[in-house]
Design an enzyme around this catalytic site. Structure first.
Site, short mmCIF file in Angstrom:
data_model
loop_
_atom_site.label_atom_id
_atom_site.label_comp_id
_atom_site.label_asym_id
_atom_site.label_seq_id
_atom_site.Cartn_x
_atom_site.Cartn_y
_atom_site.Cartn_z
N SER A 1 36.58 32.93 30.66
CA SER A 1 35.87 33.19 29.48
C SER A 1 36.39 34.67 29.20
CB SER A 1 34.13 33.49 30.05
OG SER A 1 33.74 34.13 28.66
N GLY B 1 43.64 39.90 37.05
CA GLY B 1 45.28 39.47 37.57
C GLY B 1 45.61 39.42 38.70
N GLY C 1 40.13 34.50 39.70
CA GLY C 1 40.35 35.95 40.23
C GLY C 1 41.90 35.98 40.34
N LYS D 1 27.86 32.96 36.70
CA LYS D 1 29.04 33.84 36.99
C LYS D 1 28.82 35.16 37.83
CE LYS D 1 33.55 35.08 35.19
NZ LYS D 1 34.30 35.19 33.91
N LYS E 1 34.74 32.69 25.01
CA LYS E 1 34.26 34.26 25.11
C LYS E 1 32.77 34.38 25.54
CE LYS E 1 36.04 36.17 21.82
NZ LYS E 1 36.87 37.72 21.95
N GLY F 1 34.03 45.27 26.21
CA GLY F 1 32.85 45.47 25.73
C GLY F 1 32.01 44.31 24.99
N CYS G 1 29.25 41.00 33.66
CA CYS G 1 30.04 41.71 33.05
C CYS G 1 29.91 43.41 33.56
CB CYS G 1 29.98 41.44 31.54
SG CYS G 1 31.27 42.37 30.53
C1 LIG Z 1 40.66 40.62 28.52
C2 LIG Z 1 39.41 40.09 29.28
C3 LIG Z 1 38.31 39.69 28.54
C4 LIG Z 1 37.30 39.10 29.59
N1 LIG Z 1 36.23 38.94 28.79
C5 LIG Z 1 35.22 38.23 29.59
C6 LIG Z 1 34.01 37.74 29.17
O1 LIG Z 1 33.90 37.76 27.91
N2 LIG Z 1 33.04 36.99 29.87
C7 LIG Z 1 33.32 36.83 31.19
O2 LIG Z 1 32.45 36.27 31.99
N3 LIG Z 1 34.38 37.27 31.60
C8 LIG Z 1 35.58 37.86 31.07
N4 LIG Z 1 36.62 38.15 31.68
C9 LIG Z 1 36.73 37.96 33.17
C10 LIG Z 1 37.62 36.68 33.10
O3 LIG Z 1 36.84 35.46 32.74
C11 LIG Z 1 37.66 36.44 34.69
O4 LIG Z 1 36.75 36.20 35.52
C12 LIG Z 1 38.62 37.38 35.30
O5 LIG Z 1 39.44 38.02 34.50
C13 LIG Z 1 39.33 37.10 36.60
O6 LIG Z 1 40.29 35.95 36.52
P1 LIG Z 1 41.70 36.18 36.25
O7 LIG Z 1 42.24 37.36 37.16
O8 LIG Z 1 42.53 35.13 36.16
O9 LIG Z 1 41.94 36.83 34.76
C14 LIG Z 1 37.55 38.79 30.88
C15 LIG Z 1 38.94 39.20 31.38
C16 LIG Z 1 39.76 39.63 30.69
C17 LIG Z 1 41.18 40.04 31.08
#
Ligand SMILES: Cc1cc2nc3c(=O)[nH]c(=O)nc-3n(C[C@H](O)[C@H](O)[C@H](O)COP(=O)(O)O)c2cc1C
Ligand SMILES: Cc1cc2nc3c(=O)[nH]c(=O)nc-3n(C[C@H](O)[C@H](O)[C@H](O)COP(=O)(O)OP(=O)(O)OC[C@H]3O[C@@H](n4cnc5c(N)ncnc54)[C@H](O)[C@@H]3O)c2cc1C
Ligand SMILES: Cc1cc2nc3c(=O)[nH]c(=O)nc-3n(C[C@H](O)[C@H](O)[C@H](O)COP(=O)(O)OP(=O)(O)OC[C@H]3O[C@@H](n4cnc5c(N)ncnc54)[C@H](O)[C@@H]3O)c2cc1C
Ligand SMILES: Cc1cc2nc3c(=O)[nH]c(=O)nc-3n(C[C@H](O)[C@H](O)[C@H](O)COP(=O)(O)O)c2cc1C
Ligand code: FES
Ligand code: FES
Lengths: 300, 250, 300, 250
Positions: free
Chosen positions: C21, C212, C238, C164, C45, C72, C130
């Site tokens: 998301s 990341g 993650g 989540k 999102k 945000g 969040c």
């Molecule tokens: C730019 C960005 C925006 C994100 N927005 C949301 C969001 O709106 N809702 C949510 O539950 N997680 C959000 N996340 C978290 C991701 O869904 C994910 O849980 C987190 O980035 C870890 O995974 P990754 O390392 O593969 O990115 C966001 C992450 C990033 C990088």
């Protein structure tokens, strides 16, 4: 270098740059590797009451920008440390911080009592947060537990007491405040992050503590939060690998910085960090103390 | 100080896989066979330990196999580049008496520290025999061995050069012919284990150079321990050279 | 690809590889960037009850092996989403997960109620974690709060409910168990780590969530711990940036994986991950379900 | 699909600091001036956005300044290397009518998208004037401009080439002489801001190409927003080209 001599609580430090416990041996082994004038104090690996064999190997796993360890506090124990090491360390003429830990509180208290009247030891750092010893919660993951531990430690010693905090908590301020209220003189934040590594050759999961540059943004945040809530000074550590990052930690609220992983990999890092801090002070015509927390604000 | 920045002086790559590299000797002490350098390669987060494979007052030789990101990056260095090293580190193969019958036993890239041992023995006039095994002809670096009056038995797993046998099979045969007083060995863990067990049975003193993932290389992190009869010992500081009887082979 | 079709709770997924998301827009924008056959479902999102402007820029900071964001929750709100997007998404013929969040519980409940009877939505993911919305504790940092939130959500909807979780907690299992007991069908772990970034040009500290590859070892550990304690399936995410890491997450206990940051940077990652999983299944002659948690064990 | 791996065809480096690079055109659509590619450089974690600076059916041109790890790595690529790109992305400068008086205003490396605009106008037979300012002679890339019958006014901060003035000073003077109907501009934020405010005052339509740190480049992360009178707008998707009146310059 004179300009970097600071006081941290009652400790006199030659510079605000400290090694981190567990990456500096017992304190004297790196004499022909690191120029000791650039480090603020000597800090030992965490000592336990009894000699401790540590965890079975493997103990180190590498990431792209950090590593994970599961040493399990291998050490010679407090008594042998006293007999074999203290004299040597005393002769180095540096402030000496001894790190204390263990599997149960009683052993930790015994260690504190034993070291409390030994000359040449300036401070005791309580490793409340080692994630490798107990599978479940460690002391630093619980404010009440932390409070009790520090309260008793305070009763047992007049030496400067440093409480080393774990980052694996919902709210590090709760724990930091508990330590402060119980009488800790200094906080050290943070220890390693709990991590897991899968070894494709051995087909096995390994648990350990993650350190190095990859944890820096999280560590910086925690020091920032702590600074707003506590009044005692903070040694900020976790992923520092440059003078800039050290300064960022200080801007955030650290009164001194610790460097573990990256100091081991780059033994001249302490001198480089000192230089960057000095240059910053000269350029901005500030004194060191006024830089502490300068991009943060106290919230109490 | 054991922390130095030294210039790469020259480099040769063999079969795209093995590298012989010389860098400036700026060591404060004379390195001994068995000791290693801990190199910041730029290709990986941690340093990489590599045996000293030869020494002169001007230059230090290392010989390594390209395995992963660290050794790959090292292999790409051009002459003149400065590399960041710690060394000489670790203990070394023990000194020996002139009359002793010595075997040097190398498996694969384990030849690296053995090259340095051979140099030393030739210099000191010791007599010795080298048993050196590798996978194939293309993995043999015996042309890097010093000239001398020693006996050399080469073997490969596929028979593409020397005898078609493992170096342990060769060793077993040689021991039957003539039992050595002492063995110095380096190679993969499985080979060293066979050798260790064999030598324990045959009551031969063997010194083996072990490998392990190393973080500090300096003895301060306790990261590189192996199980020994004395408890956990650090490969980087208590080793890398251990007596075969000390190691708990498993 | 057939071999990778799985069921996750009541959800039918084309593959066990999901976007995360917030990195996939509203779900339809990446049609000419990513081959949708390789992703298991569409995930939006996080939507809030009212349209939300989000945080002032800057919003993205880069690290060597990851990044920090502080978006945000900028989004068009649940109603506009329904009016402008749902139809388009429905036509993509993929399982659709809508992420719901907000600044207060009431708004979240309103969103759930509103979406509950909308056709074409297969699951609601509650973004309990969040870290950018409230400066203090978020729902996912407190098991009781989580329990209450899920309990009410469960009352309001029959759709599949995904909780989540935040990694910024002392014990993620407590929170996961609370969500399970309250009626969550699936857990998603983890969201971003709280971090801080110092911008030397602007001379300012910025707080945000770190994601990341740098967070992978910590995320892997949390999924591993969760798997031992909970009975409902887990979406592990993650820091996944390769098929190998996806498999490690599955070995640890994830029934499906999410990829956020690295899928954005490498849009063909989903197809590569699918291929690696397929190859592994073929080589080991295992079926997908038997691989879940295969390097872990249930502890209850 | 807008995700491609394309070969580097050729590369020129100017003054060790600026790079003109051509790669294979494998785009699915014809790129428009103002659009950009989002490149995985290998030198940094995120992709890097770079304007399309020219186009032919065979190849795409980019022109960039070496700033940090990302552009440094790009500059090191050798011909034939495959790079991973997303593109063409973003909106583009608007179409215009033949009779309009057009100014192209470029500051520094902002010349990159303007090169492409100039190409287009020459092709379409539009008349225009280019105002192009840079720090010094060594930062001028006017030799990359297409040949044609347009007017070109060069300026540098230090007077080492053209007039000693900022491009905004030049623009102010030119407007006094002859007010353009429309301005297309790219350059540093401070310059675009001055231009934006000037054009608002003078009631001239100006389109500016904005820059911002970009994560996705695709409009899905909301990471690259700027404040506009319509609220936060994404530079990567709603832009990079914006009407000057839309932007809340601050
Ligand atoms: C730019 C960005 C925006 C994100 N927005 C949301 C969001 O709106 N809702 C949510 O539950 N997680 C959000 N996340 C978290 C991701 O869904 C994910 O849980 C987190 O980035 C870890 O995974 P990754 O390392 O593969 O990115 C966001 C992450 C990033 C990088
Ligand atoms: C004391 C000592 C001396 C050595 N001498 C030589 C030598 O002279 N020539 C030579 O070719 N190799 C030598 N090695 C092995 C060499 O250190 C590894 O091949 C090298 O670290 C691999 O790094 P990489 O990044 O290229 O590959 P990686 O992808 O990191 O590793 C490839 C393989 O090597 C193992 N490995 C990784 N790091 C280490 C490490 N620090 N120590 C040991 N193994 C590791 C990994 O587990 C993996 O199986 C020595 C090792 C030790 C401990
Ligand atoms: C739509 C667009 C088109 C662009 N076109 C060109 C072009 O044609 N030629 C050219 O030379 N440059 C162009 N840029 C700027 C270019 O993207 C940055 O110079 C480049 O990303 C710097 O990366 P680096 O790793 O070399 O340096 P870094 O060390 O990462 O950055 C150097 C400086 O650039 C800023 N920066 C970093 N990442 C970005 C980013 N993603 N977007 C914008 N600024 C960033 C940093 O804040 C820093 O101030 C464009 C930017 C955008 C948004
Ligand atoms: C190999 C290793 C061993 C460690 N041992 C200890 C220890 O014994 N006691 C302790 O309090 N912290 C120990 N730590 C944690 C460090 O002191 C430090 O808190 C942590 O690594 C974060 O800092 P860094 O990123 O600069 O390494 C150890 C860290 C490493 C890498
Ligand atoms: S690698 Fe640190 S003790 Fe050996
Ligand atoms: S960079 Fe993601 S929306 Fe623009």
């Amino acid at each position: 270098m004179k300009k970097l001599q600071i006081k941290l609580s009652k400790l006199k430090l030659d510079t605000p740059v400290l090694p981190a416990s567990g990456t500096f041996g017992y304190g004297d082994e790196l004499i022909d590797i690191i120029d000791y004038q650039y480090i603020g104090a000597i800090i030992t690996k965490t000592l336990t009451w009894k000699e401790n064999a540590g965890n079975p190997p493997p103990r180190i796993w590498e990431f792209q920008n950090g590593l994970m360890n599961s040493i399990g506090l291998q050490n010679i124990g407090v008594r042998r440390f006293y007999e074999e090491k203290l004299e040597i360390l005393r002769n180095l003429n540096k402030t000496l911080i001894v790190s204390i830990g263990g599997k149960n509180q009683d052993d930790i208290f015994k260690s504190i009592e034993f070291l409390s009247n030994k000359k040449g030891i300036d401070a005791l750092e309580l490793n409340l947060s080692c994630p490798n010893i107990e599978t479940n919660k460690t002391i630093a993951e619980n404010p009440d537990f932390t409070f009790k531990m520090l309260k008793e430690a305070r009763r047992l010693t007049n030496k400067v007491l440093i409480a080393k905090l774990s980052p694996n908590v919902t709210d590090i301020c709760e724990v930091g405040l508990a330590a402060e209220q119980a009488g800790a003189d200094i906080l050290s934040a943070v220890n390693t992050f709990k991590g897991l590594y899968y070894d494709w050759n051995r087909e096995k999961m390994y648990a350990g503590g993650v350190s190095g540059p990859m944890i820096f943004p999280m560590a910086l945040r925690m020091v920032f939060e702590l600074y707003r809530k506590v009044s005692i000074p903070i040694i900020g550590l976790g992923g520092i690998n440059s003078g800039q990052k050290a300064l960022e930690m200080i801007f955030s609220g650290a009164s001194a910085v610790g460097i573990g992983t990256s100091l081991v990999i780059m033994p001249d890092l302490a001198s480089r960090v000192c230089q960057v801090i000095l240059d910053y002070l000269n350029k901005t015509r500030k004194n060191f103390y006024s830089v502490i927390g300068s991009r943060n604000e106290k919230k109490h | 100080m054991k922390h130095k920045k030294v210039r790469v002086l020259s480099k040769k790559i063999f079969n795209g896989k093995y590298v012989e590299l010389f860098f400036e000797n700026r060591f404060d002490s004379i390195p001994q066979p068995g000791q290693f350098v801990h190199i910041f390669t730029g290709g990986a987060f941690m340093r990489r330990p590599l045996s000293i494979a030869g020494y002169s007052p001007e230059k230090i030789r290392i010989v390594f196999q390209i395995k992963g990101p660290g050794t790959k990056k090292l292999a790409e260095l051009s002459n003149g580049t400065k590399i960041d090293i710690l060394g000489p580190l670790g203990n070394s193969f023990p000194g020996i008496e002139k009359q002793q019958k010595i075997y040097l036993v190398a498996g694969g890239i384990g030849i690296a520290p053995i090259l340095f041992v051979a140099d030393k023995f030739i210099q000191s006039g010791n007599d010795f025999k080298i048993l050196y095994g590798a996978r194939t002809k293309n993995d043999l670096l015996d042309f890097l061995l010093p000239e001398g009056n020693y006996k050399k038995i080469i073997s490969t797993d596929d028979g593409s050069a020397g005898e078609k046998a493992t170096v342990i099979e060769i060793l077993t045969k040689e021991i039957l012919k003539e039992k050595p007083d002492i063995i110095f060995s380096a190679g993969p863990f499985a080979m060293l284990k066979s050798l260790g067990l064999l030598c324990a049975k045959e009551n031969i003193d063997a010194y083996v150079s072990l490998e392990n993932v190393m973080f500090c290389g300096l003895g301060v992190c306790q990261g590189c321990v192996v199980e020994t009869t004395l408890g956990y010992q650090r490969v980087c500081k208590d080793g890398p050279v251990f007596h075969n009887r000390l190691i708990k082979w498993k």
